[in-house]
Design a protein around this motif. Sequence first.
Motif, PDB file in Angstrom:
ATOM      1  N   LEU A 174       1.185  -1.185  -0.055  1.00 37.12           N
ATOM      2  CA  LEU A 174       0.237   0.016   0.020  1.00 37.12           C
ATOM      3  C   LEU A 174       0.994   1.330   0.079  1.00 37.12           C
ATOM      4  O   LEU A 174       0.333   2.078   0.310  1.00 37.12           O
ATOM      5  N   GLY A 175       2.404   1.003   0.233  1.00 34.79           N
ATOM      6  CA  GLY A 175       3.060   2.165   0.032  1.00 34.79           C
ATOM      7  C   GLY A 175       3.728   2.439   1.694  1.00 34.79           C
ATOM      8  O   GLY A 175       2.853   2.338   2.851  1.00 34.79           O
ATOM      9  N   ASP A 176       4.476   3.535   1.899  1.00 34.57           N
ATOM     10  CA  ASP A 176       4.961   3.797   3.226  1.00 34.57           C
ATOM     11  C   ASP A 176       5.161   2.136   4.368  1.00 34.57           C
ATOM     12  O   ASP A 176       4.609   2.720   5.444  1.00 34.57           O
ATOM     13  N   GLY A 177       5.730   1.125   3.194  1.00 36.07           N
ATOM     14  CA  GLY A 177       6.337   0.032   3.814  1.00 36.07           C
ATOM     15  C   GLY A 177       4.776  -0.265   4.463  1.00 36.07           C
ATOM     16  O   GLY A 177       4.811  -1.136   5.135  1.00 36.07           O
ATOM     17  N   ARG A 178       3.487  -0.003   4.662  1.00 34.64           N
ATOM     18  CA  ARG A 178       2.357  -1.021   4.833  1.00 34.64           C
ATOM     19  C   ARG A 178       2.203  -1.879   3.371  1.00 34.64           C
ATOM     20  O   ARG A 178       1.965  -1.606   2.377  1.00 34.64           O
ATOM     21  N   TRP A 179       1.484  -2.951   3.985  1.00 30.50           N
ATOM     22  CA  TRP A 179       0.968  -4.570   3.632  1.00 30.50           C
ATOM     23  C   TRP A 179      -0.252  -4.978   4.071  1.00 30.50           C
ATOM     24  O   TRP A 179      -0.771  -4.718   4.964  1.00 30.50           O
ATOM     25  N   ALA A 180      -0.929  -5.465   3.300  1.00 31.83           N
ATOM     26  CA  ALA A 180      -1.941  -6.369   3.402  1.00 31.83           C
ATOM     27  C   ALA A 180      -2.110  -7.456   2.764  1.00 31.83           C
ATOM     28  O   ALA A 180      -1.870  -7.344   1.830  1.00 31.83           O
ATOM     29  N   SER A 181      -3.207  -8.393   3.309  1.00 24.79           N
ATOM     30  CA  SER A 181      -3.533  -9.298   2.887  1.00 24.79           C
ATOM     31  C   SER A 181      -4.690  -9.507   3.182  1.00 24.79           C
ATOM     32  O   SER A 181      -5.215  -9.872   3.904  1.00 24.79           O
ATOM     33  N   ALA A 182      -5.390 -10.875   1.819  1.00 25.48           N
ATOM     34  CA  ALA A 182      -7.042 -10.909   2.130  1.00 25.48           C
ATOM     35  C   ALA A 182      -7.074 -12.488   2.114  1.00 25.48           C
ATOM     36  O   ALA A 182      -6.688 -12.359   0.786  1.00 25.48           O
ATOM     37  N   THR A 183      -7.125 -13.863   2.551  1.00 25.28           N
ATOM     38  CA  THR A 183      -6.919 -14.771   1.768  1.00 25.28           C
ATOM     39  C   THR A 183      -9.107 -15.369   2.500  1.00 25.28           C
ATOM     40  O   THR A 183      -9.100 -15.667   3.464  1.00 25.28           O
ATOM     41  N   LEU A 184      -9.059 -15.774   1.079  1.00 29.44           N
ATOM     42  CA  LEU A 184     -10.500 -16.429   1.402  1.00 29.44           C
ATOM     43  C   LEU A 184     -10.544 -17.849   0.992  1.00 29.44           C
ATOM     44  O   LEU A 184      -9.767 -18.867  -0.134  1.00 29.44           O
ATOM     45  N   ALA A 185     -11.334 -18.921   2.186  1.00 26.81           N
ATOM     46  CA  ALA A 185     -11.766 -19.705   1.501  1.00 26.81           C
ATOM     47  C   ALA A 185     -12.861 -20.406   2.289  1.00 26.81           C
ATOM     48  O   ALA A 185     -14.321 -19.518   2.789  1.00 26.81           O
ATOM     49  N   GLY A 186     -13.765 -21.626   1.594  1.00 31.68           N
ATOM     50  CA  GLY A 186     -14.730 -21.514   2.050  1.00 31.68           C
ATOM     51  C   GLY A 186     -15.128 -23.264   2.142  1.00 31.68           C
ATOM     52  O   GLY A 186     -14.005 -24.257   2.297  1.00 31.68           O
TER      53      GLY A 186
END
Length: 184
Positions: free
Chosen positions: A147-159
């Motif tokens: 995301l910039g400025d050293g920021r990260w995000a993650s999304a993992t979807l399972a059913g």
Amino acid sequence: MKAMGWTGALALMLTACGGGAGGGNATDTSGLVAANGWKATDACAIMSRATVAKTLGTAVATAELQAVKDGSVGNGDVYSQCTFTLADGRMLVFGTAAAAGSPDVAGVVASLRGQMGIVTNERPVELPGVGKAALWLPQMHALYVALGDGRWASATLAGFGKAAAITSDAAQADSIKLMRTIGA
């Protein structure tokens, strides 16, 4: 999903950023913990139950903050994850990270791409136009976004149950929608 959990992938991501687990002196992380409202130690505050429900079109049964690393040991990187159980039978694991210093996003992505391929036995796909950089793991249904400025995000979807047949394309589309809610 593959055997590698989100926490393992996040640790891998932070290692690629130049951080990760390890000894060393404590680092002042006050700038990472709450920079511009980004509190990487509270993924549930960054991605709220209401946002998940509205974005994915289903009620959220539970939300639990897990895997918090506050940056007090090692190199100062911080992260956390929030696990959402959804009423439609899916589970979302949303993670946040903030890397100490100012890592080069292109270098991190190149390193991460290679490391993820080894660990997951899956080749990550780059997704242009999502954040500063984004990698999608189709078999794991996992999206990692810079995301910039050293920021990260993650999304993992399972059913599970009826939702077990969630396709990679559907999981990717929902993950991108979630990331858009936080500015990706």
